[in-house]
Design an enzyme around this catalytic site. Structure first.
Site, PDB file in Angstrom:
ATOM      1  N   ASP A  39      40.739  -2.871  56.248  1.00  0.00           N
ATOM      2  CA  ASP A  39      41.731  -3.946  56.379  1.00  0.00           C
ATOM      3  C   ASP A  39      42.588  -3.816  57.635  1.00  0.00           C
ATOM      4  OD1 ASP A  39      40.806  -4.880  53.923  1.00  0.00           O
ATOM      5  OD2 ASP A  39      42.225  -3.618  52.824  1.00  0.00           O
ATOM      6  N   LYS A  42      39.641  -6.223  61.312  1.00  0.00           N
ATOM      7  CA  LYS A  42      38.322  -6.293  61.962  1.00  0.00           C
ATOM      8  C   LYS A  42      37.842  -7.737  62.101  1.00  0.00           C
ATOM      9  CE  LYS A  42      36.743  -3.615  58.671  1.00  0.00           C
ATOM     10  NZ  LYS A  42      38.005  -3.200  58.044  1.00  0.00           N
ATOM     11  N   GLY A  66      36.533  -7.785  52.884  1.00  0.00           N
ATOM     12  CA  GLY A  66      37.188  -9.092  52.967  1.00  0.00           C
ATOM     13  C   GLY A  66      37.734  -9.194  54.374  1.00  0.00           C
ATOM     14  N   HIS A  67      37.118 -10.017  55.198  1.00  0.00           N
ATOM     15  CA  HIS A  67      37.493 -10.116  56.612  1.00  0.00           C
ATOM     16  C   HIS A  67      38.135 -11.476  56.880  1.00  0.00           C
ATOM     17  CE1 HIS A  67      34.344  -6.805  57.751  1.00  0.00           C
ATOM     18  NE2 HIS A  67      35.281  -6.393  56.934  1.00  0.00           N
ATOM     19  N   GLN A 250      34.881  -1.851  55.876  1.00  0.00           N
ATOM     20  CA  GLN A 250      35.690  -0.714  55.408  1.00  0.00           C
ATOM     21  C   GLN A 250      36.270   0.041  56.614  1.00  0.00           C
ATOM     22  OE1 GLN A 250      32.240  -0.921  53.631  1.00  0.00           O
ATOM     23  NE2 GLN A 250      33.467  -2.509  52.699  1.00  0.00           N
ATOM     24  N   LYS A 357      48.567  -5.943  64.186  1.00  0.00           N
ATOM     25  CA  LYS A 357      49.733  -6.091  63.303  1.00  0.00           C
ATOM     26  C   LYS A 357      51.010  -5.422  63.842  1.00  0.00           C
ATOM     27  CE  LYS A 357      48.762  -7.229  59.050  1.00  0.00           C
ATOM     28  NZ  LYS A 357      48.241  -7.434  57.668  1.00  0.00           N
TER      29      LYS A 357
HETATM   30  P1  GDP Z   1      39.671  -6.593  57.820  1.00  0.00           P
HETATM   31  O1  GDP Z   1      39.114  -6.268  56.473  1.00  0.00           O
HETATM   32  O2  GDP Z   1      39.742  -5.404  58.715  1.00  0.00           O
HETATM   33  O3  GDP Z   1      38.975  -7.744  58.480  1.00  0.00           O
HETATM   34  O4  GDP Z   1      41.190  -7.040  57.580  1.00  0.00           O
HETATM   35  P2  GDP Z   1      41.718  -8.037  56.420  1.00  0.00           P
HETATM   36  O5  GDP Z   1      41.338  -9.410  56.768  1.00  0.00           O
HETATM   37  O6  GDP Z   1      41.338  -7.531  55.083  1.00  0.00           O
HETATM   38  O7  GDP Z   1      43.273  -7.795  56.532  1.00  0.00           O
HETATM   39  C1  GDP Z   1      43.965  -8.015  57.721  1.00  0.00           C
HETATM   40  C2  GDP Z   1      45.075  -9.041  57.447  1.00  0.00           C
HETATM   41  O8  GDP Z   1      45.988  -9.021  58.504  1.00  0.00           O
HETATM   42  C3  GDP Z   1      44.564 -10.462  57.371  1.00  0.00           C
HETATM   43  O9  GDP Z   1      45.382 -11.176  56.490  1.00  0.00           O
HETATM   44  C4  GDP Z   1      44.758 -10.973  58.797  1.00  0.00           C
HETATM   45  O10 GDP Z   1      44.922 -12.383  58.859  1.00  0.00           O
HETATM   46  C5  GDP Z   1      46.023 -10.282  59.166  1.00  0.00           C
HETATM   47  N1  GDP Z   1      46.188  -9.948  60.598  1.00  0.00           N
HETATM   48  C6  GDP Z   1      45.258  -9.534  61.485  1.00  0.00           C
HETATM   49  N2  GDP Z   1      45.830  -9.219  62.671  1.00  0.00           N
HETATM   50  C7  GDP Z   1      47.150  -9.441  62.512  1.00  0.00           C
HETATM   51  C8  GDP Z   1      48.289  -9.269  63.360  1.00  0.00           C
HETATM   52  O11 GDP Z   1      48.198  -8.828  64.496  1.00  0.00           O
HETATM   53  N3  GDP Z   1      49.506  -9.581  62.830  1.00  0.00           N
HETATM   54  C9  GDP Z   1      49.655 -10.049  61.560  1.00  0.00           C
HETATM   55  N4  GDP Z   1      50.882 -10.325  61.126  1.00  0.00           N
HETATM   56  N5  GDP Z   1      48.612 -10.223  60.736  1.00  0.00           N
HETATM   57  C10 GDP Z   1      47.373  -9.906  61.207  1.00  0.00           C
HETATM   58  P1  IMO Z   2      37.222  -4.232  54.565  1.00  0.00           P
HETATM   59  O1  IMO Z   2      35.887  -4.400  55.231  1.00  0.00           O
HETATM   60  C1  IMO Z   2      39.767  -1.673  52.127  1.00  0.00           C
HETATM   61  C2  IMO Z   2      37.807   0.703  49.011  1.00  0.00           C
HETATM   62  C3  IMO Z   2      38.115   0.349  47.565  1.00  0.00           C
HETATM   63  C4  IMO Z   2      37.978   1.711  46.920  1.00  0.00           C
HETATM   64  C5  IMO Z   2      36.824   2.351  47.693  1.00  0.00           C
HETATM   65  C6  IMO Z   2      35.480   2.239  46.984  1.00  0.00           C
HETATM   66  O2  IMO Z   2      37.837  -5.502  54.134  1.00  0.00           O
HETATM   67  O3  IMO Z   2      38.119  -3.375  55.380  1.00  0.00           O
HETATM   68  P2  IMO Z   2      33.787   0.232  46.625  1.00  0.00           P
HETATM   69  O4  IMO Z   2      33.953  -1.083  45.934  1.00  0.00           O
HETATM   70  O5  IMO Z   2      33.395   0.118  48.049  1.00  0.00           O
HETATM   71  O6  IMO Z   2      32.885   1.173  45.873  1.00  0.00           O
HETATM   72  O7  IMO Z   2      35.246   0.899  46.567  1.00  0.00           O
HETATM   73  O8  IMO Z   2      36.774   1.673  48.925  1.00  0.00           O
HETATM   74  N1  IMO Z   2      37.319  -0.419  49.832  1.00  0.00           N
HETATM   75  C7  IMO Z   2      38.042  -1.040  50.772  1.00  0.00           C
HETATM   76  N2  IMO Z   2      39.341  -0.889  51.120  1.00  0.00           N
HETATM   77  N3  IMO Z   2      38.995  -2.545  52.801  1.00  0.00           N
HETATM   78  C8  IMO Z   2      37.697  -2.700  52.476  1.00  0.00           C
HETATM   79  O9  IMO Z   2      36.854  -3.461  53.187  1.00  0.00           O
HETATM   80  C9  IMO Z   2      37.179  -1.956  51.382  1.00  0.00           C
HETATM   81  N4  IMO Z   2      35.960  -1.874  50.802  1.00  0.00           N
HETATM   82  C10 IMO Z   2      36.058  -0.927  49.860  1.00  0.00           C
HETATM   83  O10 IMO Z   2      39.396  -0.188  47.437  1.00  0.00           O
HETATM   84  O11 IMO Z   2      39.134   2.483  47.183  1.00  0.00           O
HETATM   85 MG    MG Z   3      39.598  -6.483  54.456  1.00  0.00          MG
END
Ligand code: GDP
Ligand code: IMO
Ligand code: MG
Length: 450
Positions: A39, A42, A66-67, A250, A357
């Protein structure tokens, strides 16, 4: 991009993407990985860099990811389809290293199609070797977590671990099998003979093989057009001089080998897996960008040395909207950990860092960075390698001044306040890697390239 190259003894030139990179071209084949516990942002960075890429490929993980992408106020969350899909000219591929839930894939296809995005097989493909997540994988994931009681991993419950188990046990069903109904029937029937024994032992409902087979075969006509030879598609892109983006899911510290085992996911999340996970030579990977959140978050169980269980932690969660993009769970929040980052640099050979962020840190009076650990009387620059070791370290912090300015509208590095630039410089020095991208908000445009 122009290919430059090295000379052979006879004077012929060989194209060399690394040479191209050194000559100042910023793309080439780029691996994007999360440098912390997932998270990091990416999705946002992959989307942004996709504008300059021909192909985007997922190489591991599944819909545990979840991207999030935000473009002009519209948010898109992708779990399986590569985050380059919003850019018309790209090819988006799901590699053999991914575990794919057929229903989730088709739901994502439908959601994007409704918005007028081209999700035709001409630009979206799945490797025939990609393993499929079936209903019994999801049931087993949930059953095992329920049984673990106080020792839960905190999985996403999406069947990721059980699907990779079947792959390693050589009993998995692969996407290419969907063209062979007899093979589907026999594999599912055999698998359920064992899985139903386990499910009963966990007091979970056993599954009816006929229903699982029928359910899967009903989806087959929609899925099979997407089956493709990912290796061929990537080779073609390379031959035509196009750039490939490898989208990691991840984060490094959730890696099955290098993460905080057993609180990890079930795949290798490190950049080294980008090649194996889609069928390309490791020598084709030229640039590795680590996505680093300006603080740290983690979802699920496991050690987290810089976790903040106080008001500052709540502040980061609220200001950063730190709730899971897949499960909605609140994310644990804490200070930036340079020890964790240093390990990511060494395991992945990061060529650059994208720092995300930063805007979330606004109004904090001081910013702390963990620069080392105290561990059983010793000072460590890298995480301890024994199981549970990370749970026993004490972070050594360095304090930097915070900033009050709203930086979410900054468009150049020079616009950033001095204290923000000092924070960036300190991270660069601690990591030993250049921060080439700075993200100051969720929108595609809120990114500063240096
Ligand atoms: P990922 O799994 O690495 O793709 O990240 P996620 O999408 O799960 O979580 C990142 C969250 O931060 C999302 O809600 C993005 O919209 C948000 N985000 C990404 N870059 C920034 C930033 O520079 N500032 C803020 N405030 N939010 C950001
Ligand atoms: P993105 O790509 C954050 C974590 C789960 C749990 C562990 C194992 O959005 O960054 P799993 O379901 O993979 O067997 O769970 O890994 N986890 C993540 N945490 N971002 C993710 O993906 C994750 N995918 C799995 O919360 O701790
Ligand atoms: Mg994510």
């Amino acid at each position: 991009m122009t290919l430059t190259g090295r000379s052979l003894a006879d004077g012929r030139r060989i194209p060399c993407r690394r040479a191209a990179l050194q000559a100042g071209n910023t793309m080439a084949n780029t691996v994007i990985i999360g440098a912390q516990w997932g998270d990091e942002g990416k999705g946002k960075i992959v989307d942004m860099l996709s504008a300059r890429s021909r192909a985007i490929v997922r190489f591991q993980g599944g819909n545990n990811a979840g991207h999030t992408i935000k473009v002009q106020g519209q948010e898109t969350i992708l779990h399986l389809i590569p985050s380059g899909i919003l850019h018309e000219g790209t090819i988006c591929l799901v590699g053999n290293g991914v575990v794919l839930d057929p229903e989730v894939f088709l739901q994502e296809v439908d959601q994007l199609a409704q918005r007028g995005i081209d999700v035709s097989p001409a630009r979206l493909g799945i490797s025939k070797k990609t393993h499929l997540i079936l209903p019994y994988h999801k049931s087993l994931d949930k059953a095992r977590e329920a049984k673990r009681a106080g020792r839960k991993i905190g999985t996403t419950g999406r069947g990721i671990g059980p699907c990779y188990e079947d792959k390693a046990a050589r009993v998995g069903l692969r996407a290419g099998d969907l063209c062979n109904p007899e093979l589907v029937r026999s594999k599912v029937t055999h698998a359920l003979e064992e899985k139903n024994i386990l499910l009963r032992a966990y007091n979970f409902e056993p599954l009816d093989p006929g229903a699982v087979i029928d359910g899967l075969l009903a989806l087959a006509p929609r899925l099979t057009p997407y089956l493709t030879e990912v290796e061929d598609r990537l080779q073609e892109v390379q031959q035509k001089g196009g750039d490939i983006l490898f989208e990691g899911a991840q984060g490094v510290h959730l890696d099955i080998d290098h993460g905080t085992y057993p609180f990890v996911t079930s795949s290798n999340t490190v950049a080294g897996n980008a090649a194996a996970g889609c069928g390309i030579a490791p020598s084709a990977l030229t640039r590795v960008v680590g996505i680093v959140k300006a603080y740290t978050t983690r979802v699920g169980s496991g050690p987290f040395p810089t976790e903040l269980l106080d008001d500052t932690g709540s502040y980061l969660r609220t200001e950063g909207h730190e709730f899971g993009a897949t499960t909605g769970r609140p994310r644990r929040c804490g200070w930036l950990d340079a020890v964790v980052l240093r390990e990511s640099v060494r395991l992945n050979g990061l060529t650059d860092i994208a720092l995300t962020k930063l805007d979330v840190l606004q109004n904090l009076p001081v910013l702390q960075i963990c620069v080392a650990y105290e561990y059983h009387g010793r000072r460590l620059e890298y995480p301890p390698q024994e199981e549970g070791g990370l749970g026993e370290v004490t972070p050594v912090y360095e304090e930097l001044p915070g900033f009050d300015e709203d930086i979410s509208g900054c468009t150049s590095y020079a616009d950033l306040p001095d204290n923000v630039r000092a924070y960036i410089s300190r991270i660069e020095a601690l990591a030993g890697v250049r921060i080439s991208l700075v993200s100051v908000g969720p929108d595609r445009r809120q990114t500063i390239e240096r």
